[in-house]
Design a protein around this motif. Structure first.
Motif, short mmCIF file in Angstrom:
data_model
loop_
_atom_site.label_atom_id
_atom_site.label_comp_id
_atom_site.label_asym_id
_atom_site.label_seq_id
_atom_site.Cartn_x
_atom_site.Cartn_y
_atom_site.Cartn_z
N ALA A 1 -61.14 105.55 41.71
CA ALA A 1 -61.29 106.82 42.40
C ALA A 1 -60.93 106.74 43.88
N ARG A 2 -61.37 105.68 44.56
CA ARG A 2 -61.10 105.58 45.99
C ARG A 2 -59.60 105.43 46.27
N GLU A 3 -58.95 104.60 45.50
CA GLU A 3 -57.50 104.43 45.68
C GLU A 3 -56.76 105.72 45.36
N LEU A 4 -57.24 106.43 44.33
CA LEU A 4 -56.62 107.71 43.99
C LEU A 4 -56.79 108.71 45.13
N SER A 5 -57.94 108.70 45.78
CA SER A 5 -58.17 109.62 46.91
C SER A 5 -57.24 109.29 48.08
N VAL A 6 -57.01 108.01 48.34
CA VAL A 6 -56.07 107.62 49.39
C VAL A 6 -54.67 108.10 49.04
N LEU A 7 -54.28 107.88 47.78
CA LEU A 7 -52.95 108.30 47.35
C LEU A 7 -52.82 109.82 47.43
N GLU A 8 -53.86 110.54 47.03
CA GLU A 8 -53.83 112.00 47.11
C GLU A 8 -53.61 112.46 48.55
N THR A 9 -54.31 111.84 49.48
CA THR A 9 -54.15 112.20 50.89
C THR A 9 -52.72 111.96 51.35
N LEU A 10 -52.13 110.85 50.94
CA LEU A 10 -50.75 110.55 51.31
C LEU A 10 -49.77 111.50 50.64
N LEU A 11 -50.02 111.84 49.37
CA LEU A 11 -49.14 112.76 48.64
C LEU A 11 -49.18 114.15 49.25
N PHE A 12 -50.36 114.61 49.64
CA PHE A 12 -50.49 115.93 50.22
C PHE A 12 -49.78 116.01 51.57
N ARG A 13 -49.55 114.86 52.19
CA ARG A 13 -48.87 114.83 53.49
C ARG A 13 -47.56 114.05 53.40
#
Length: 223
Positions: free
Chosen positions: A152-164
């Motif tokens: 979950a934590r790695e996915l959240s980091v990736l989500e933040t990078l994808l959104f930006r």
């Protein structure tokens, strides 16, 4: 993504926070208008879920002050005050959406996803970069039609990078997307998550690069 829940009913506030944390958001909670105004003056949030009938300071005043400071956080009003003039006033003061109580949690989550996509400039529930795709509705990552198992934590980091995607994301922005203000998350922890992400993304010719002194960004690996 970081969310502030402003709700004086503590049982409801805690229930909302629990649901949103399970969905992968970093959630903070305050129970009165003065606290909300103070927190919003000091912290950054992607979304505010705002009740109107708050002690010490009315929710509409919290919203007015928020927009007066040119704060662009998305605001979803969630209140029992459903009269037309209340809805119009809230929207005119700068709210992005308005829901009345009682409500269905599934609809609230859907509206939150829409507001966060809109904030990120996205028009679809699916966000793709290279050969990977994130479904923001189910928060599942896939490549070539296969679901990828990712913590979950790695996915959240990736989500933040994808959104930006296409922009550098600071370590502080990543920390804020992962943790509330009562959780101490270090920059070393972010570096660890990024390192693990690089290994997971390498088979798909993607990586997380460092912009020295600035932060991180997603990039393709070109042979």
């Amino acid at each position: 993504m970081r969310i502030l829940v402003v709700e004086d009913n503590r049982t409801l506030a805690d229930g909302l926070a629990a649901v949103l944390r399970v969905a992968g958001y970093a959630v903070d909670v305050v129970h009165d208008g003065v606290s909300a105004d103070a927190v919003l003056s000091a912290e950054s949030f992607d979304l505010v879920v705002l009740d109107l009938s708050l002690p010490e300071m009315d929710g509409l005043e919290v919203l007015r002050r928020l927009r007066a400071k040119r704060n662009t956080s998305s605001v979803l009003i969630l209140t029992a005050r459903g009269a037309l003039d209340e809805r119009v006033k809230g929207l005119d003061l700068g709210a992005d959406d308005y829901m009345t109580k009682p409500f269905e949690v599934s609809e609230l989550e859907a509206r939150i996803r829409v507001l966060l996509r809109r904030r990120a400039g996205l028009h679809s529930a699916r966000v793709a970069f290279g050969d990977i795709e994130l479904d923001t509705t189910t928060r599942t990552l896939s490549a070539f039609g296969q679901t990828l198992d990712i913590p979950a934590r790695e996915l959240s980091v990736l989500e933040t990078l994808l959104f930006r995607a296409g922009r550098v994301v600071t370590k502080q922005a990543i920390i804020e997307s992962l943790a509330g203000f009562d959780e101490d998350l270090s920059e070393n922890a972010v570096e660890l998550y990024v390192s693990r992400l690089r290994r997971r993304l390498a088979p798909y010719a993607l990586t997380v690069r460092v912009a020295r002194g600035l932060g991180y960004y997603l990039d393709r690996i070109i042979d």
